[in-house]
Write a protein that holds these residues in place. Structure first.
Motif, PDB file in Angstrom:
ATOM      1  N   VAL A  82       0.868  -1.225   0.249  1.00 14.07           N
ATOM      2  CA  VAL A  82      -0.031  -0.080  -0.131  1.00 14.07           C
ATOM      3  C   VAL A  82       0.893   1.401   0.038  1.00 14.07           C
ATOM      4  O   VAL A  82       0.345   2.409  -0.022  1.00 14.07           O
ATOM      5  N   ASN A  83       2.081   1.146  -0.005  1.00 16.04           N
ATOM      6  CA  ASN A  83       2.986   2.346   0.107  1.00 16.04           C
ATOM      7  C   ASN A  83       2.889   3.143  -1.270  1.00 16.04           C
ATOM      8  O   ASN A  83       2.721   2.736  -2.211  1.00 16.04           O
ATOM      9  N   ALA A  84       3.643   4.327  -0.988  1.00 18.30           N
ATOM     10  CA  ALA A  84       3.725   5.175  -2.256  1.00 18.30           C
ATOM     11  C   ALA A  84       4.840   4.587  -3.197  1.00 18.30           C
ATOM     12  O   ALA A  84       5.656   3.921  -2.746  1.00 18.30           O
ATOM     13  N   GLN A  85       4.384   5.118  -4.538  1.00 20.43           N
ATOM     14  CA  GLN A  85       5.573   4.739  -5.439  1.00 20.43           C
ATOM     15  C   GLN A  85       6.752   5.179  -5.487  1.00 20.43           C
ATOM     16  O   GLN A  85       6.685   6.319  -5.007  1.00 20.43           O
ATOM     17  N   ARG A  86       7.790   4.402  -5.763  1.00 16.20           N
ATOM     18  CA  ARG A  86       9.193   5.234  -5.681  1.00 16.20           C
ATOM     19  C   ARG A  86       9.273   6.187  -6.559  1.00 16.20           C
ATOM     20  O   ARG A  86      10.080   7.048  -6.303  1.00 16.20           O
ATOM     21  N   ASP A  87       8.687   5.750  -7.954  1.00 15.62           N
ATOM     22  CA  ASP A  87       8.825   7.043  -9.139  1.00 15.62           C
ATOM     23  C   ASP A  87       7.554   7.327  -9.471  1.00 15.62           C
ATOM     24  O   ASP A  87       6.955   6.670  -9.967  1.00 15.62           O
ATOM     25  N   PHE A  88       7.286   8.463  -9.176  1.00 14.78           N
ATOM     26  CA  PHE A  88       5.971   8.885  -9.447  1.00 14.78           C
ATOM     27  C   PHE A  88       5.992  10.076 -10.249  1.00 14.78           C
ATOM     28  O   PHE A  88       6.526  11.068  -9.589  1.00 14.78           O
ATOM     29  N   ARG A  89       5.498  10.168 -11.490  1.00 11.56           N
ATOM     30  CA  ARG A  89       5.811  11.299 -12.416  1.00 11.56           C
ATOM     31  C   ARG A  89       5.648  12.646 -11.865  1.00 11.56           C
ATOM     32  O   ARG A  89       6.326  13.747 -12.161  1.00 11.56           O
ATOM     33  N   ASP A  90       4.388  12.860 -11.230  1.00 11.49           N
ATOM     34  CA  ASP A  90       3.870  14.145 -10.552  1.00 11.49           C
ATOM     35  C   ASP A  90       4.706  14.371  -9.412  1.00 11.49           C
ATOM     36  O   ASP A  90       4.456  15.489  -9.183  1.00 11.49           O
ATOM     37  N   TYR A  91       5.483  13.710  -8.873  1.00 14.24           N
ATOM     38  CA  TYR A  91       6.137  14.204  -7.581  1.00 14.24           C
ATOM     39  C   TYR A  91       7.583  14.167  -8.162  1.00 14.24           C
ATOM     40  O   TYR A  91       8.459  13.209  -8.364  1.00 14.24           O
ATOM     41  N   ARG A  92       8.114  15.422  -8.524  1.00 15.28           N
ATOM     42  CA  ARG A  92       9.281  15.632  -9.370  1.00 15.28           C
ATOM     43  C   ARG A  92      10.586  15.021  -8.940  1.00 15.28           C
ATOM     44  O   ARG A  92      11.281  14.592  -9.677  1.00 15.28           O
ATOM     45  N   THR A  93      10.758  15.005  -7.712  1.00 17.03           N
ATOM     46  CA  THR A  93      11.946  14.977  -7.054  1.00 17.03           C
ATOM     47  C   THR A  93      12.092  13.322  -6.958  1.00 17.03           C
ATOM     48  O   THR A  93      13.416  12.889  -6.955  1.00 17.03           O
TER      49      THR A  93
END
Length: 249
Positions: free
Chosen positions: A30-41
């Protein structure tokens, strides 16, 4: 008695940390994606290759040793610092740390950090032109009791701009770090407040699968408010299982 050579050899021994199979009642990650396009950093700091399990030394597999008196009640009160009282709405943030079977987890070191009521961190790289509160440091810690309970008295943090995209504002939130019985047993997450108007455009919140996002949101707890003093929010942290909280990978 062991001699110095024996102790040195033991301390340098490589040990693989224990691994855990998914809980039987788990619905998957359920964790956040490591590489999420909208989260730039995440584009810059996300690993591009598969992660590898690195053997740990005994130093990393022992501790943290808190000891009697090292964490005090004052450490859980963020409203008093530097000889004065912080500005903002006082809130009580409390809950329990639980395992997959809803059993309490005692002895967990909980550390929090957050922005002040104006949405600014006490950090040299935070240049948001909100005033720094001279009586708010923004950090606290406590240890869960035998029933897995924790409690902080703090100030409700403000939202702040963070430059991820045009007119980007982070919802009000508090960062949590949990330490278990060893330095390798650390989990990091963050707690949001109910009905925040900035959820819709926050890529960190939205990088989590939709069905799990609500696990990051605290609930207003009227029964735990203190008359004429502080509002209250409850947020339980579940380490594993079908109701597992959302943690950074």
């Amino acid at each position: 008695m062991t001699n110095t050579a024996d102790q040195t050899a033991a301390a340098s021994t490589l040990v693989l940390p224990p691994s855990y199979a998914p809980a039987a009642n788990s619905n998957g990650p359920v964790n956040a994606q490591r590489d999420f396009r909208d989260y730039r950093t995440t584009t810059l700091r996300n690993p591009k290759h598969d992660l590898h399990l690195i053997p740990q030394r005994l130093t990393e597999l022992t501790g943290p040793v808190l000891g009697e008196g090292r964490v005090t009640a004052d450490d859980a009160n963020l409203t008093l610092w530097n000889g004065g009282e912080a500005v903002g709405q006082r809130i009580i943030v409390h809950g329990r740390v639980l395992d997959a079977d809803n059993r309490p987890v005692p002895g967990v070191l909980l550390e929090i950090w957050q922005a002040n009521a104006g949405g600014r961190y006490r950090h040299k790289v935070d240049v948001f032109p909100a005033p720094l509160d001279p009586h708010f440091n923004g950090v606290g810690r406590t240890v869960t009791d035998e029933q897995g309970r924790y409690r902080f008295l703090t100030i409700k943090p403000g939202m702040y701009p963070w430059g991820n995209h045009v007119n980007a504002w982070r919802p009000a939130h508090i960062h949590f770090s949990l330490f278990g019985r060893a330095f390798t047993q650390r989990l990091v997450t963050q707690m949001y407040f109910p009905d925040d108007p900035m959820f819709f455009q926050d890529p960190i919140y939205n990088s989590v699968p939709d069905g799990s996002r609500q696990r990051m949101v605290s609930e207003f707890d009227y029964a735990s408010t203190e008359d004429n003093w502080a509002a209250a929010y409850r947020w339980d942290i579940v380490l594993r299982g079908a109701k597992q909280s959302v943690f950074e990978n």
